[in-house]
Motif scaffolding. Structure first.
Motif, PDB file in Angstrom:
ATOM      1  N   ARG A  54     -11.632   9.446   0.248  1.00 46.78           N
ATOM      2  CA  ARG A  54     -11.236   8.875   1.542  1.00 46.78           C
ATOM      3  C   ARG A  54      -9.705   8.792   1.617  1.00 46.78           C
ATOM      4  O   ARG A  54      -9.033   8.695   0.582  1.00 46.78           O
ATOM      5  N   PRO A  55      -9.152   8.776   2.824  1.00 44.28           N
ATOM      6  CA  PRO A  55      -7.701   8.634   2.953  1.00 44.28           C
ATOM      7  C   PRO A  55      -7.238   7.323   2.332  1.00 44.28           C
ATOM      8  O   PRO A  55      -7.962   6.337   2.319  1.00 44.28           O
ATOM      9  N   ALA A  56      -6.017   7.338   1.774  1.00 35.74           N
ATOM     10  CA  ALA A  56      -5.439   6.133   1.160  1.00 35.74           C
ATOM     11  C   ALA A  56      -4.077   5.867   1.790  1.00 35.74           C
ATOM     12  O   ALA A  56      -3.278   6.797   1.960  1.00 35.74           O
ATOM     13  N   ASP A  78      -0.823   7.125  -0.286  1.00 29.11           N
ATOM     14  CA  ASP A  78      -0.501   8.556  -0.256  1.00 29.11           C
ATOM     15  C   ASP A  78      -0.078   9.003   1.147  1.00 29.11           C
ATOM     16  O   ASP A  78       0.847   9.810   1.309  1.00 29.11           O
ATOM     17  N   THR A  79      -0.763   8.457   2.174  1.00 28.85           N
ATOM     18  CA  THR A  79      -0.420   8.839   3.553  1.00 28.85           C
ATOM     19  C   THR A  79       1.006   8.424   3.897  1.00 28.85           C
ATOM     20  O   THR A  79       1.757   9.178   4.532  1.00 28.85           O
ATOM     21  N   LEU A  80       1.390   7.248   3.429  1.00 31.05           N
ATOM     22  CA  LEU A  80       2.759   6.745   3.665  1.00 31.05           C
ATOM     23  C   LEU A  80       3.788   7.684   3.023  1.00 31.05           C
ATOM     24  O   LEU A  80       4.799   8.043   3.630  1.00 31.05           O
ATOM     25  N   ALA A 101      -1.427  -1.402   0.407  1.00 31.79           N
ATOM     26  CA  ALA A 101      -2.524  -0.428   0.318  1.00 31.79           C
ATOM     27  C   ALA A 101      -3.687  -1.013  -0.489  1.00 31.79           C
ATOM     28  O   ALA A 101      -3.469  -1.824  -1.415  1.00 31.79           O
ATOM     29  N   ASP A 102      -4.905  -0.587  -0.166  1.00 28.25           N
ATOM     30  CA  ASP A 102      -6.090  -1.110  -0.875  1.00 28.25           C
ATOM     31  C   ASP A 102      -5.931  -0.971  -2.389  1.00 28.25           C
ATOM     32  O   ASP A 102      -6.148  -1.918  -3.149  1.00 28.25           O
ATOM     33  N   HIS A 103      -5.520   0.232  -2.832  1.00 24.16           N
ATOM     34  CA  HIS A 103      -5.442   0.443  -4.278  1.00 24.16           C
ATOM     35  C   HIS A 103      -4.322  -0.379  -4.908  1.00 24.16           C
ATOM     36  O   HIS A 103      -4.430  -0.825  -6.057  1.00 24.16           O
ATOM     37  N   ALA A 104      -3.251  -0.627  -4.137  1.00 27.38           N
ATOM     38  CA  ALA A 104      -2.153  -1.454  -4.650  1.00 27.38           C
ATOM     39  C   ALA A 104      -2.632  -2.889  -4.860  1.00 27.38           C
ATOM     40  O   ALA A 104      -2.333  -3.518  -5.887  1.00 27.38           O
ATOM     41  N   ILE A 105      -3.405  -3.386  -3.912  1.00 27.68           N
ATOM     42  CA  ILE A 105      -3.934  -4.757  -4.024  1.00 27.68           C
ATOM     43  C   ILE A 105      -4.867  -4.850  -5.239  1.00 27.68           C
ATOM     44  O   ILE A 105      -4.804  -5.805  -6.023  1.00 27.68           O
TER      45      ILE A 105
END
Ligand code: MLT
Length: 306
Positions: free
Chosen positions: A156-158, A161-163, A205-209
């Motif tokens: 799924r988009p993250a 990475d999009t930033l 970002a979700d993964h950062a959290i």
């Protein structure tokens, strides 16, 4: 000579890949940031694997060939059993790479995306916020149709990475007023334009959290330092029995500098100079001698699972 630059952004590694002249593969949190850190610390080669199991098999094979690779990577962001290292860029030190010049790396999204891009036959460069500038120069030396592949998160988009893809698209738009941004690139650009501060936006970002929650918050801050590194890792292929094996090394050639290039250092003051190329400031982007065949004009036929 100047032909307009075209930018495609692929928001996750589950998407179909368009035809481009060169790929910039991004996994800000954390695979591409780790790989850039490995080469910035003086590392020589890294073998990307698409799974923990294939990484173990590849390491065994490399040992049989007389190499002594360390195993690094993650599953659910922590080091898999038996691995020497996890996937934190802060674990990469000059002392570590001096002792271990060779490693095999497997991560959930990043290494999978790198090998997917490689299977298109186009050159593959590793990009992150830390080597944003250097990676753009290297990409421009390989063509005008630039593909930015975001590893995403489990297909799924993250946001992270999009930033970062937005940062690269913004710089190319600044540089080339006649740039063509595909719709996906415009989406990434919107993410970048909407972020008041890159680091705090990255941290949202979700993964950062998730990383913050499990104690890797410093990795997120480190990954958010734009243009802090000047190395450009590139995927090469090595003959391996009846197939080819992918290996990451420092990119190896003189970049092409378009006629209308004006310094990309307006905002950070960090310049770029490459042998034979006009200098923009004191510091260098680091390129090494080519000893391996580049991924050109031929699909990467690496053996799966080895
Ligand atoms: C990935 O490839 O999914 C990431 O690099 C995972 C991580 O390092 O947390």
């Amino acid at each position: 000579m100047s032909k307009s630059v075209q930018v495609e952004v692929v928001l996750s590694n589950s998407e179909r890949l368009p035809v481009v002249d060169v790929w910039l593969v991004i996994d800000v949190l954390r695979a591409s940031t780790v790989i850039v850190s490995w080469f910035a610390a003086g590392g020589e080669e890294l073998y990307p694997a698409e799974s923990v199991n294939s990484a173990r098999l590849l390491a065994e094979q490399l040992r049989r060939e007389g190499k002594n690779p360390i195993l690094m990577g993650e599953q659910n962001a922590i080091a898999p059993q038996g691995f020497d290292l996890g996937n934190s860029p802060l674990e990469i030190t000059t002392e570590l790479v001096r002792k271990n010049s060779c490693a095999v790396i497997a991560t959930t999204n990043g290494t999978v995306a790198m090998l997917k891009a490689a299977s298109t036959g186009a050159p593959v460069l590793i990009a992150s916020a830390r080597n944003a500038r250097a990676s753009l120069f290297a990409a421009l030396s390989r063509g005008r149709r630039i593909g930015i592949l975001c590893s995403g998160r489990k297909g799924r988009p993250a946001w992270d990475d999009t930033l970062c893809a937005g940062l690269l698209a913004a710089r190319l738009s600044e540089q080339f007023p006649d740039v063509h941004l595909a719709d996906s690139a415009r989406l990434a650009l919107l993410a970048w334009a909407g972020a008041k501060d890159f680091k705090s936006s990255l941290a949202s970002a979700d993964h950062a959290i998730f990383l913050e929650k499990i104690g890797f918050g410093d990795d997120v801050a480190f990954a958010g330092e734009i243009d802090a590194a000047r190395v450009v890792p590139e995927l090469y292929e090595l003959p391996d029995g009846d197939g080819m094996r992918a290996v990451l090394k420092l990119a190896a050639d003189k970049p092409y500098l378009p006629d209308n290039l004006s310094p990309l250092s307006r905002d950070s003051g960090a310049g770029v100079s490459v042998a034979g190329a006009p200098a923009f400031g004191a510091e260098n982007v680091f390129f090494a001698g080519a000893r391996y065949k580049k991924l050109h004009k031929g699909k990467l036929r690496y053996k799966r699972g080895a």
